[in-house]
Design an enzyme around this catalytic site. Structure first.
Site, mmCIF file in Angstrom:
data_model
loop_
_atom_site.group_PDB
_atom_site.id
_atom_site.type_symbol
_atom_site.label_atom_id
_atom_site.label_comp_id
_atom_site.label_asym_id
_atom_site.label_seq_id
_atom_site.Cartn_x
_atom_site.Cartn_y
_atom_site.Cartn_z
ATOM 1 N N ASP A 134 0.860 -1.197 0.000
ATOM 2 C CA ASP A 134 0.000 0.000 0.000
ATOM 3 C C ASP A 134 0.888 1.236 0.000
ATOM 4 O O ASP A 134 1.760 1.372 0.854
ATOM 5 C CB ASP A 134 -0.898 -0.014 1.240
ATOM 6 N N HIS A 141 -3.942 14.128 0.206
ATOM 7 C CA HIS A 141 -4.235 13.272 1.361
ATOM 8 C C HIS A 141 -3.116 13.366 2.398
ATOM 9 O O HIS A 141 -3.381 13.579 3.586
ATOM 10 C CB HIS A 141 -4.413 11.819 0.906
ATOM 11 N N ARG A 150 0.072 16.352 12.764
ATOM 12 C CA ARG A 150 1.393 16.879 13.121
ATOM 13 C C ARG A 150 1.373 18.395 13.151
ATOM 14 O O ARG A 150 0.983 19.006 14.147
ATOM 15 C CB ARG A 150 2.460 16.339 12.158
ATOM 16 N N ASP A 248 -9.498 0.501 1.209
ATOM 17 C CA ASP A 248 -8.582 0.055 2.266
ATOM 18 C C ASP A 248 -9.150 0.471 3.626
ATOM 19 O O ASP A 248 -8.732 1.460 4.216
ATOM 20 C CB ASP A 248 -7.204 0.688 2.029
ATOM 21 N N THR A 364 -4.778 6.440 -0.239
ATOM 22 C CA THR A 364 -6.001 7.239 -0.328
ATOM 23 C C THR A 364 -5.850 8.355 -1.352
ATOM 24 O O THR A 364 -4.862 9.080 -1.343
ATOM 25 C CB THR A 364 -6.318 7.854 1.048
HETATM 26 CA CA CA Z 1 -4.282 2.877 2.588
#
Ligand code: CA
Length: 430
Positions: A134, A141, A150, A248, A364
């Site tokens: 992945d 994203h 963060r 996912d 994503t």
């Molecule tokens: Ca993912």
């Protein structure tokens, strides 16, 4: 070669203008019916063409393919024949289904045997997935997540524009569209414990409270390499058989607690839902487009030439139990910062070998605007902006008995090359 963008190409099979499966697409999948075993099929309009019967009846004779390739529960052996053969099959079927070709069109008896209505078949996993990787390749994203967890000023880590960041996932829980699953359980840290000294932090155990989808696509490896070999950005497409939609599923509360210092684990490996039809990279070729400018310049092994992004419109819907679909996202694959070719070149630059059936997910796919964000984490901005549903309810994340549906298609003039859908329902935790 099939001219995927040729609008004059028409089939004698009726195909609605909004169908994902015109004669220009011809994606491969594995299906079965109440009376037949798993086999290879091609989608055309609202029909599935049974390649095992088509081959048995002699329509693919000139390709000399053993029928065990088609009476197979996975596409791996078919893909292993190589693109010269798999593309020849698409070309042969394109000719056979062409409005001007009479061989099958006028053979009523054969037609009755080789077609099934798409609504009467059960679609199965198209490939036996080997390894699953992945990536994390959408800049919007990564920027959104970095901003939330963060620092808005340094949302991207310093490596992000130099490396297509990724991790090795788990293939055993990749499931076919329509497979329901139970909400995962696991450890998480209650919100009031966040930031407390380590010795005071006490995790809890239970069903995930922050279950999310991730809008992704995945590409399937079609040509293996040997240990020690690397794939270049130039020859990467030879190794890519095709693409599917990929949800996912992610448990954000489990993820936040477990991911330090080694990355995703149980927050990710309980389920990922894919669409059943593998759209070949050849069918997608006419929809190549430019991506984001890569600045700073990437290292030489990641450089590429030409347009390598793809204009694939991607939509996500949430459907509550007995309710209607609510569209929560409209994104596009063209928003990817790193291309598939770069991902594959990076994946193999150290000599890591790849195998037929390996699945590589995009990460994503968010666009630059809030309506194009590819996860509830971003859509609800970590729960601070709930999404309003048609029935008056709100969603920060995914509720029990919600179904999440991904759809995707390329559209240029009258040609639409689509993926169908990836659908999955979240059942209450066991
Ligand atoms: Ca993912």
């Amino acid at each position: 070669m099939i001219k995927a963008n040729d609008p004059s190409l028409k089939s004698w099979i009726e195909v609605q203008p909004n169908s994902d499966f015109p004669i220009q697409n011809l994606p491969f999948g594995i299906f079965k019916t109440q009376s037949s075993s798993p086999r290879v099929g091609i989608a055309i309009g609202d029909q599935v063409l049974d390649l095992a019967i088509l081959n048995k009846l002699g329509f693919l004779d000139k390709l000399k393919i053993d029928n065990s390739i088609f009476t197979n529960q996975y596409l791996n052996d078919f893909i292993a024949l190589g693109k010269s053969t798999t593309n020849a099959v698409r070309e042969c079927i394109s000719n056979l289904l062409n409005e001007n070709t009479s061989d099958l069109r006028d053979n009523k008896e054969a037609r009755a045997k080789v077609f099934q209505s798409i609504s009467n078949v059960q679609m199965l996993m198209p490939v036996r997935v080997g390894d699953y990787t992945d990536f994390y390749s959408s800049i919007d994203h990564a920027t959104n997540i970095g901003t939330m967890i963060r620092d808005p000023k340094n949302a991207l880590m310093s490596n992000w524009k130099h490396i297509p960041v990724g991790y090795h996932g788990r293939s055993s829980s990749i499931i076919i569209s329509g497979t329901d699953f139970h909400r995962p359980k696991g450890q998480s840290l209650p919100a009031d414990m966040v930031g407390k000294p380590a010795e005071e932090q006490q995790p809890i155990f239970g069903p995930s409270r922050l279950l999310d989808f991730e809008l992704e696509t995945a590409f399937i490896i079609g040509k293996e390499t040997k240990l020690g070999e690397s794939v270049s950005t130039t020859n990467a497409d030879e190794h890519i058989f095709g693409m599917v939609l990929f949800n996912d599923w992610s448990a954000r509360d489990i993820q936040t607690w477990e991911y330090v210092p080694l990355g995703p684990f149980l927050a990710k490996n309980f389920a990922s839902s894919i669409s059943p039809w593998v759209v070949t990279i050849e069918a997608l070729e006419p929809f190549r487009t430019k991506g984001y400018k890569q600045e700073p310049k990437v290292l030489p092994y990641l450089e590429y030439s030409g347009d390598k992004n793809i204009d694939i419109q991607l939509d996500v819907f949430i459907q509550p139990e007995k309710g209607e679909e609510n569209q929560v996202c409209h994104s596009n694959y063209k928003f990817m910062y790193w291309t598939m070719e770069q991902q594959l070149a990076h994946h193999t630059i150290n000599g890591c070998n790849i195998n037929i059936g390996d699945m590589m997910a995009s990460g994503t796919i968010s666009g630059p605007t809030p309506d194009s964000f590819g996860s509830m984490m971003e859509i609800s901005w970590r729960g601070s902006k709930p999404f309003k549903m048609n029935d008056g309810s709100e969603r920060k994340f995914i509720n029990d008995n919600d179904t999440v549906i991904l759809r995707g298609y390329c559209q240029k003039d009258s040609i639409r090359i689509g993926f169908g859908e990836s659908k999955g329902k979240v059942l209450p935790a066991l």
